[in-house]
Design an enzyme around this catalytic site. Sequence first.
Site, PDB file in Angstrom:
ATOM      1  N   HIS A  72       0.796  -1.189  -0.051  1.00 26.18           N
ATOM      2  CA  HIS A  72       0.178  -0.198  -0.024  1.00 26.18           C
ATOM      3  C   HIS A  72       0.724   1.351  -0.154  1.00 26.18           C
ATOM      4  O   HIS A  72       1.705   1.351   0.938  1.00 26.18           O
ATOM      5  CB  HIS A  72      -1.043   0.018   1.083  1.00 26.18           C
ATOM      6  CG  HIS A  72      -2.198  -0.792   1.205  1.00 26.18           C
ATOM      7  ND1 HIS A  72      -3.280  -0.802   1.723  1.00 26.18           N
ATOM      8  CD2 HIS A  72      -2.416  -1.921   0.147  1.00 26.18           C
ATOM      9  CE1 HIS A  72      -4.233  -1.593   1.459  1.00 26.18           C
ATOM     10  NE2 HIS A  72      -3.680  -2.239   0.438  1.00 26.18           N
ATOM     11  N   TYR A 201      -9.036   5.776   7.471  1.00 23.50           N
ATOM     12  CA  TYR A 201      -9.251   6.081   8.763  1.00 23.50           C
ATOM     13  C   TYR A 201     -10.093   7.341   8.989  1.00 23.50           C
ATOM     14  O   TYR A 201      -9.991   8.364   8.261  1.00 23.50           O
ATOM     15  CB  TYR A 201      -7.983   6.643   9.441  1.00 23.50           C
ATOM     16  CG  TYR A 201      -6.775   5.593   9.759  1.00 23.50           C
ATOM     17  CD1 TYR A 201      -6.147   4.968   8.650  1.00 23.50           C
ATOM     18  CD2 TYR A 201      -6.452   5.056  11.077  1.00 23.50           C
ATOM     19  CE1 TYR A 201      -5.078   4.237   8.849  1.00 23.50           C
ATOM     20  CE2 TYR A 201      -5.514   4.136  11.131  1.00 23.50           C
ATOM     21  CZ  TYR A 201      -4.698   3.530   9.964  1.00 23.50           C
ATOM     22  OH  TYR A 201      -4.001   2.335  10.188  1.00 23.50           O
ATOM     23  N   PRO A 295      -3.999   0.621  18.885  1.00 18.66           N
ATOM     24  CA  PRO A 295      -3.634  -0.087  17.588  1.00 18.66           C
ATOM     25  C   PRO A 295      -3.811   1.160  16.443  1.00 18.66           C
ATOM     26  O   PRO A 295      -3.584   0.906  15.173  1.00 18.66           O
ATOM     27  CB  PRO A 295      -4.667  -1.129  17.311  1.00 18.66           C
ATOM     28  CG  PRO A 295      -5.641  -0.987  18.542  1.00 18.66           C
ATOM     29  CD  PRO A 295      -4.919  -0.074  19.639  1.00 18.66           C
ATOM     30  N   TYR A 387       4.104   6.662   9.974  1.00 19.20           N
ATOM     31  CA  TYR A 387       3.389   5.267   9.820  1.00 19.20           C
ATOM     32  C   TYR A 387       4.208   4.324   9.204  1.00 19.20           C
ATOM     33  O   TYR A 387       4.162   3.143   9.462  1.00 19.20           O
ATOM     34  CB  TYR A 387       2.247   5.928   8.936  1.00 19.20           C
ATOM     35  CG  TYR A 387       1.293   4.841   8.897  1.00 19.20           C
ATOM     36  CD1 TYR A 387      -0.143   4.903   9.613  1.00 19.20           C
ATOM     37  CD2 TYR A 387       0.925   3.895   7.821  1.00 19.20           C
ATOM     38  CE1 TYR A 387      -1.082   3.839   9.614  1.00 19.20           C
ATOM     39  CE2 TYR A 387       0.076   2.788   7.710  1.00 19.20           C
ATOM     40  CZ  TYR A 387      -1.078   3.077   8.641  1.00 19.20           C
ATOM     41  OH  TYR A 387      -2.048   2.123   8.594  1.00 19.20           O
TER      42      TYR A 387
HETATM   43  P1  RFL Z   1       1.762 -11.573  21.918  1.00 22.81           P
HETATM   44  O1  RFL Z   1       1.462 -11.491  20.394  1.00 22.81           O
HETATM   45  O2  RFL Z   1       1.023 -11.143  22.880  1.00 22.81           O
HETATM   46  O3  RFL Z   1       2.816 -12.845  22.115  1.00 22.81           O
HETATM   47  C1  RFL Z   1       2.931 -13.176  23.653  1.00 22.81           C
HETATM   48  C2  RFL Z   1       2.875 -14.654  23.477  1.00 22.81           C
HETATM   49  O4  RFL Z   1       3.294 -15.159  24.922  1.00 22.81           O
HETATM   50  C3  RFL Z   1       2.412 -16.048  25.330  1.00 22.81           C
HETATM   51  N1  RFL Z   1       2.637 -16.072  26.928  1.00 22.81           N
HETATM   52  C4  RFL Z   1       3.176 -17.312  27.465  1.00 22.81           C
HETATM   53  N2  RFL Z   1       3.849 -18.501  27.144  1.00 22.81           N
HETATM   54  C5  RFL Z   1       4.321 -19.308  28.167  1.00 22.81           C
HETATM   55  N3  RFL Z   1       4.144 -18.989  29.263  1.00 22.81           N
HETATM   56  C6  RFL Z   1       3.479 -17.772  29.985  1.00 22.81           C
HETATM   57  N4  RFL Z   1       3.378 -17.343  31.264  1.00 22.81           N
HETATM   58  C7  RFL Z   1       3.172 -17.080  28.885  1.00 22.81           C
HETATM   59  N5  RFL Z   1       2.297 -15.851  29.037  1.00 22.81           N
HETATM   60  C8  RFL Z   1       1.976 -15.621  27.492  1.00 22.81           C
HETATM   61  C9  RFL Z   1       1.287 -16.041  24.825  1.00 22.81           C
HETATM   62  O5  RFL Z   1       0.449 -16.946  24.550  1.00 22.81           O
HETATM   63  C10 RFL Z   1       1.529 -15.259  23.449  1.00 22.81           C
HETATM   64  O6  RFL Z   1       1.616 -16.381  22.534  1.00 22.81           O
HETATM   65  O7  RFL Z   1       3.324 -10.604  21.996  1.00 22.81           O
HETATM   66  P2  RFL Z   1       4.322 -10.231  21.044  1.00 22.81           P
HETATM   67  O8  RFL Z   1       4.835 -11.429  20.510  1.00 22.81           O
HETATM   68  O9  RFL Z   1       5.183  -9.117  21.588  1.00 22.81           O
HETATM   69  O10 RFL Z   1       3.604  -9.477  19.712  1.00 22.81           O
HETATM   70  C11 RFL Z   1       3.052  -8.154  19.708  1.00 22.81           C
HETATM   71  C12 RFL Z   1       1.988  -8.359  18.804  1.00 22.81           C
HETATM   72  O11 RFL Z   1       1.132  -9.074  19.015  1.00 22.81           O
HETATM   73  C13 RFL Z   1       1.162  -6.760  18.971  1.00 22.81           C
HETATM   74  O12 RFL Z   1       1.754  -5.846  19.417  1.00 22.81           O
HETATM   75  C14 RFL Z   1       0.344  -6.416  17.775  1.00 22.81           C
HETATM   76  O13 RFL Z   1      -0.596  -7.483  17.613  1.00 22.81           O
HETATM   77  C15 RFL Z   1      -0.427  -5.073  18.034  1.00 22.81           C
HETATM   78  N6  RFL Z   1      -1.175  -4.683  16.817  1.00 22.81           N
HETATM   79  C16 RFL Z   1      -0.777  -4.111  15.517  1.00 22.81           C
HETATM   80  N7  RFL Z   1       0.450  -4.014  15.474  1.00 22.81           N
HETATM   81  C17 RFL Z   1       1.078  -3.641  14.094  1.00 22.81           C
HETATM   82  O14 RFL Z   1       2.268  -3.398  14.232  1.00 22.81           O
HETATM   83  N8  RFL Z   1       0.343  -3.261  13.374  1.00 22.81           N
HETATM   84  C18 RFL Z   1      -1.158  -3.512  13.400  1.00 22.81           C
HETATM   85  O15 RFL Z   1      -1.689  -3.303  12.246  1.00 22.81           O
HETATM   86  C19 RFL Z   1      -1.663  -3.731  14.534  1.00 22.81           C
HETATM   87  N9  RFL Z   1      -3.153  -3.987  14.961  1.00 22.81           N
HETATM   88  C20 RFL Z   1      -2.672  -4.842  17.005  1.00 22.81           C
HETATM   89  C21 RFL Z   1      -3.191  -4.535  15.942  1.00 22.81           C
HETATM   90  C22 RFL Z   1      -3.230  -5.443  17.982  1.00 22.81           C
HETATM   91  C23 RFL Z   1      -4.588  -5.325  18.327  1.00 22.81           C
HETATM   92  N10 RFL Z   1      -4.967  -6.147  19.566  1.00 22.81           N
HETATM   93  C24 RFL Z   1      -5.720  -7.285  19.678  1.00 22.81           C
HETATM   94  C25 RFL Z   1      -4.728  -5.524  20.786  1.00 22.81           C
HETATM   95  C26 RFL Z   1      -4.825  -4.858  15.990  1.00 22.81           C
HETATM   96  C27 RFL Z   1      -5.509  -5.080  17.114  1.00 22.81           C
HETATM   97  C28 RFL Z   1      -6.950  -5.413  17.293  1.00 22.81           C
HETATM   98  C1  PHB Z   2      -5.367  -4.102  10.683  1.00 21.02           C
HETATM   99  O1  PHB Z   2      -5.377  -4.455   9.520  1.00 21.02           O
HETATM  100  O2  PHB Z   2      -5.944  -4.962  11.830  1.00 21.02           O
HETATM  101  C2  PHB Z   2      -5.183  -2.783  11.343  1.00 21.02           C
HETATM  102  C3  PHB Z   2      -4.561  -1.937  10.440  1.00 21.02           C
HETATM  103  C4  PHB Z   2      -4.501  -0.586  10.809  1.00 21.02           C
HETATM  104  C5  PHB Z   2      -4.357  -0.251  12.165  1.00 21.02           C
HETATM  105  C6  PHB Z   2      -4.823  -1.480  13.038  1.00 21.02           C
HETATM  106  C7  PHB Z   2      -5.204  -2.646  12.603  1.00 21.02           C
HETATM  107  O3  PHB Z   2      -4.053   1.042  12.610  1.00 21.02           O
END
Ligand code: RFL
Ligand code: PHB
Length: 392
Positions: A72, A201, A295, A387
């Site tokens: 994109h 957005y 997010p 971004y």
């Molecule tokens: P995670 O993904 O939370 O993984 C942590 C892992 O640790 C495990 N765990 C354990 N394992 C063993 N023993 C224990 N005691 C444990 N405790 C925990 C868990 O089961 C899990 O598998 O952290 P990590 O790896 O640091 O990754 C971070 C990302 O997942 C997170 O920052 C992103 O998803 C945030 N995020 C976005 N980030 C982006 O860069 N671009 C995006 O577009 C974006 N969109 C989002 C998002 C996060 C969202 N949510 C759900 C908050 C959109 C959403 C809706």
């Molecule tokens: C997504 O595609 O899940 C998404 C994209 C952009 C954002 C957050 C989530 O800022």
Amino acid sequence: MHTTVGIIGGGPSGLLLARLLHRAGIASVVLERHDRAYVEQRQRAGILEQSTVDVLRHCGAGRRLDAEGLVHDGVELRFAGRRHRVDFPALTGGKRVTVYAQTEVVKDLVALQLAEGDPLLFEAEVHAVEGVDGDRPVIRYTREGRESTLTCDYVVGCDGYHGVARRAVPDGASTTHERTYPYSWLGILAQAPPAHEELVYAHSGRGFALASMRSPEVSRLYLQVPNGTDPADWPDERVWDELDARLALNAEPGAALVRGPVTQKSVLPMRSSVTEPMRFGRLFLAGDAAHIVPPTGAKGLNLAAADVVILARALSHWSTTGSAELLDSYSDTCLRRVWRAEHFSYFMTTTLHVDPDQSSFETRLQLSQLERITSSPHAAAELAENYCGLSL
Ligand code: RFL
Ligand code: PHB
């Protein structure tokens, strides 16, 4: 069992770190509490910065990303009945982002690790980390009903915001800076074509909305909702009606999204948090274990990837030269990028959402800021650079 680097958590940060260490010839073990299917299906991020794409390619996880990722060149801002495109390459000297779901990144990294990496143990729940201020830290975990220990040279907490690693840092040895927001996101995944060819957005008096996608056939859509919202109060038709109302433009009366079956629906709270320093003794924190962003700026996964790239370089330097110099600067190096992303995510969130207590004065300030982005290339470039992300 003993290993060089014990990694707690098999999310994107733990899996990518294990992969980078494997390529550097450093042994590791990943302990993940959930099973493989759960980790691979957890719906989360969708946007990868160029530097995240580059590191995934570099470590051999680029094949499907290159075939299926959607490149994109911009995003659209909608507010006050107007639409404005932010052109990333034109404003940043050529940067762009890639839409490729976190579920797919995780699937690719799990497959590689199981095929040719060091142990990745699912359903291994860590309950304690001990001795991180000594020479030989110990991770205690339970798997298949049996308690086991893993001794390591270094422990890396990649266990997310609610993980156990942070709790191994003694009181007073770290500080957590936090902010919560008076709203959440209701997210849906739908079998429906995306609203637009790029992400949208939208600022509206009814609250924020975001139209994203997973593929040309699958949409990912979000609505600002009050904290404590029960997804059951949002039947599919209500979600679609509200998306139409918030994403609509005065210029296009009646323009509506193409609706399709909703396959997933959940409510996510919004939080900003940073724990510093990101290291204590032989324990390092990476990804969501160290910092959370709301997010709206699409930064969380990208920050997690940046942390582990910096850490893998530092461990590799230590392993080949015996010098701990880069390990000692890990926290400071990461925190510079982390605080920039925290500010950007806070800015995007507070500029685009409606705080239930906000006055008409604050709404006018938000609109003025959005107007500035559409009329000044400097203001637009500031958004585009943040971004698309900093180089690694
Ligand atoms: P995670 O993904 O939370 O993984 C942590 C892992 O640790 C495990 N765990 C354990 N394992 C063993 N023993 C224990 N005691 C444990 N405790 C925990 C868990 O089961 C899990 O598998 O952290 P990590 O790896 O640091 O990754 C971070 C990302 O997942 C997170 O920052 C992103 O998803 C945030 N995020 C976005 N980030 C982006 O860069 N671009 C995006 O577009 C974006 N969109 C989002 C998002 C996060 C969202 N949510 C759900 C908050 C959109 C959403 C809706
Ligand atoms: C997504 O595609 O899940 C998404 C994209 C952009 C954002 C957050 C989530 O800022």
